[in-house]
Design a protein around this motif. Structure first.
Motif, PDB file in Angstrom:
ATOM      1  N   SER A 281      -4.324   0.126   4.447  1.00 38.81           N
ATOM      2  CA  SER A 281      -5.459  -0.535   3.159  1.00 38.81           C
ATOM      3  C   SER A 281      -6.787   0.060   3.975  1.00 38.81           C
ATOM      4  O   SER A 281      -7.119  -0.285   2.946  1.00 38.81           O
ATOM      5  CB  SER A 281      -5.293  -1.953   3.449  1.00 38.81           C
ATOM      6  OG  SER A 281      -5.664  -1.908   4.773  1.00 38.81           O
ATOM      7  N   ALA A 282      -6.997   0.851   4.058  1.00 34.53           N
ATOM      8  CA  ALA A 282      -7.965   1.413   5.149  1.00 34.53           C
ATOM      9  C   ALA A 282      -9.071   0.498   4.797  1.00 34.53           C
ATOM     10  O   ALA A 282     -10.150   0.317   5.058  1.00 34.53           O
ATOM     11  CB  ALA A 282      -8.531   2.577   4.008  1.00 34.53           C
ATOM     12  N   GLN A 283      -8.345  -0.364   5.896  1.00 37.72           N
ATOM     13  CA  GLN A 283      -9.566  -1.841   6.233  1.00 37.72           C
ATOM     14  C   GLN A 283     -10.083  -1.845   8.055  1.00 37.72           C
ATOM     15  O   GLN A 283     -11.017  -2.327   8.165  1.00 37.72           O
ATOM     16  CB  GLN A 283      -8.980  -3.347   6.404  1.00 37.72           C
ATOM     17  CG  GLN A 283      -8.861  -3.597   5.253  1.00 37.72           C
ATOM     18  CD  GLN A 283      -7.902  -5.265   4.479  1.00 37.72           C
ATOM     19  OE1 GLN A 283      -8.298  -5.328   5.591  1.00 37.72           O
ATOM     20  NE2 GLN A 283      -7.594  -5.460   3.211  1.00 37.72           N
ATOM     21  N   GLY A 284      -9.455  -0.688   8.714  1.00 38.56           N
ATOM     22  CA  GLY A 284      -9.779  -0.795   9.980  1.00 38.56           C
ATOM     23  C   GLY A 284     -10.402   0.688  10.494  1.00 38.56           C
ATOM     24  O   GLY A 284     -10.790   1.627  10.049  1.00 38.56           O
ATOM     25  N   THR A 285     -10.339   0.541  11.822  1.00 36.08           N
ATOM     26  CA  THR A 285     -11.517   1.887  12.237  1.00 36.08           C
ATOM     27  C   THR A 285     -10.105   2.763  13.409  1.00 36.08           C
ATOM     28  O   THR A 285      -9.262   1.623  13.703  1.00 36.08           O
ATOM     29  CB  THR A 285     -12.327   1.758  12.993  1.00 36.08           C
ATOM     30  OG1 THR A 285     -12.314   0.726  14.801  1.00 36.08           O
ATOM     31  CG2 THR A 285     -14.062   1.003  12.288  1.00 36.08           C
TER      32      THR A 285
ATOM     33  N   TYR B  15       0.827  -1.282   0.089  1.00 36.48           N
ATOM     34  CA  TYR B  15       0.017   0.671  -0.118  1.00 36.48           C
ATOM     35  C   TYR B  15       0.879   1.355  -0.038  1.00 36.48           C
ATOM     36  O   TYR B  15       0.785   2.486   0.278  1.00 36.48           O
ATOM     37  CB  TYR B  15      -0.764   0.346   1.229  1.00 36.48           C
ATOM     38  CG  TYR B  15      -2.038  -0.696   0.821  1.00 36.48           C
ATOM     39  CD1 TYR B  15      -2.907  -1.267   0.267  1.00 36.48           C
ATOM     40  CD2 TYR B  15      -1.793  -2.204   1.548  1.00 36.48           C
ATOM     41  CE1 TYR B  15      -3.471  -2.440  -0.009  1.00 36.48           C
ATOM     42  CE2 TYR B  15      -2.543  -3.425   2.058  1.00 36.48           C
ATOM     43  CZ  TYR B  15      -3.782  -3.736   1.411  1.00 36.48           C
ATOM     44  OH  TYR B  15      -4.653  -4.752   1.237  1.00 36.48           O
TER      45      TYR B  15
ATOM     46  N   GLU C  68     -14.056   5.755  10.542  1.00 38.83           N
ATOM     47  CA  GLU C  68     -13.953   4.932  10.099  1.00 38.83           C
ATOM     48  C   GLU C  68     -13.483   4.023   8.982  1.00 38.83           C
ATOM     49  O   GLU C  68     -13.644   5.402   8.165  1.00 38.83           O
ATOM     50  CB  GLU C  68     -15.742   4.623   9.841  1.00 38.83           C
ATOM     51  CG  GLU C  68     -16.362   4.239  11.236  1.00 38.83           C
ATOM     52  CD  GLU C  68     -18.106   3.036  11.150  1.00 38.83           C
ATOM     53  OE1 GLU C  68     -17.896   2.702  10.568  1.00 38.83           O
ATOM     54  OE2 GLU C  68     -18.561   3.879  11.570  1.00 38.83           O
TER      55      GLU C  68
ATOM     56  N   THR D 155     -15.755   4.988  18.282  1.00 35.42           N
ATOM     57  CA  THR D 155     -15.509   5.107  17.051  1.00 35.42           C
ATOM     58  C   THR D 155     -14.607   5.862  16.749  1.00 35.42           C
ATOM     59  O   THR D 155     -16.575   7.057  16.881  1.00 35.42           O
ATOM     60  CB  THR D 155     -15.837   4.446  16.136  1.00 35.42           C
ATOM     61  OG1 THR D 155     -15.379   2.801  16.223  1.00 35.42           O
ATOM     62  CG2 THR D 155     -15.279   4.448  15.140  1.00 35.42           C
TER      63      THR D 155
ATOM     64  N   LYS E  55      -0.731  -4.499   6.383  1.00 33.96           N
ATOM     65  CA  LYS E  55      -1.842  -4.281   6.234  1.00 33.96           C
ATOM     66  C   LYS E  55      -2.232  -2.682   6.305  1.00 33.96           C
ATOM     67  O   LYS E  55      -2.977  -2.067   6.249  1.00 33.96           O
ATOM     68  CB  LYS E  55      -3.286  -5.050   6.990  1.00 33.96           C
ATOM     69  CG  LYS E  55      -3.304  -6.549   6.394  1.00 33.96           C
ATOM     70  CD  LYS E  55      -3.588  -7.312   7.585  1.00 33.96           C
ATOM     71  CE  LYS E  55      -4.026  -8.531   7.554  1.00 33.96           C
ATOM     72  NZ  LYS E  55      -5.159  -9.339   8.870  1.00 33.96           N
TER      73      LYS E  55
END
Length: 79
Positions: free
Chosen positions: A63-67, A12, A79, A76, A60
């Protein structure tokens, strides 16, 4: 491994410093001692060896898959 500040990039494009702290094989004991699971040695945080492998979490990164959560409330934030 040559070079004091060797930097690699994940898929990434995030820059990752190649050292024990970013390695898949690191293990930190309950008292804070850093261990290399691959070589079965106590090591320093800047230690580098030929068996270095990027940790699963750092592969990872970006990768913008988390919060992102607040450290205290766990609410949160992003997001």
């Amino acid at each position: 491994m040559n070079g004091e500040n060797e930097i690699v990039r994940n898929v990434y494009g995030c820059a990752i410093k190649r050292c024990c702290a970013s390695c898949e094989h690191k293990w930190i004991d309950y008292d804070g001692t850093r261990l290399c699971k691959s070589m079965n040695l106590k090591v320093q945080h800047k230690f580098k060896c030929s068996k270095w492998q990027m940790s699963a979490g750092l592969t990872k990164a970006g990768s913008a898959q988390g919060t992102v959560r607040d450290i205290f409330t766990k609410r949160t934030i992003i997001e």
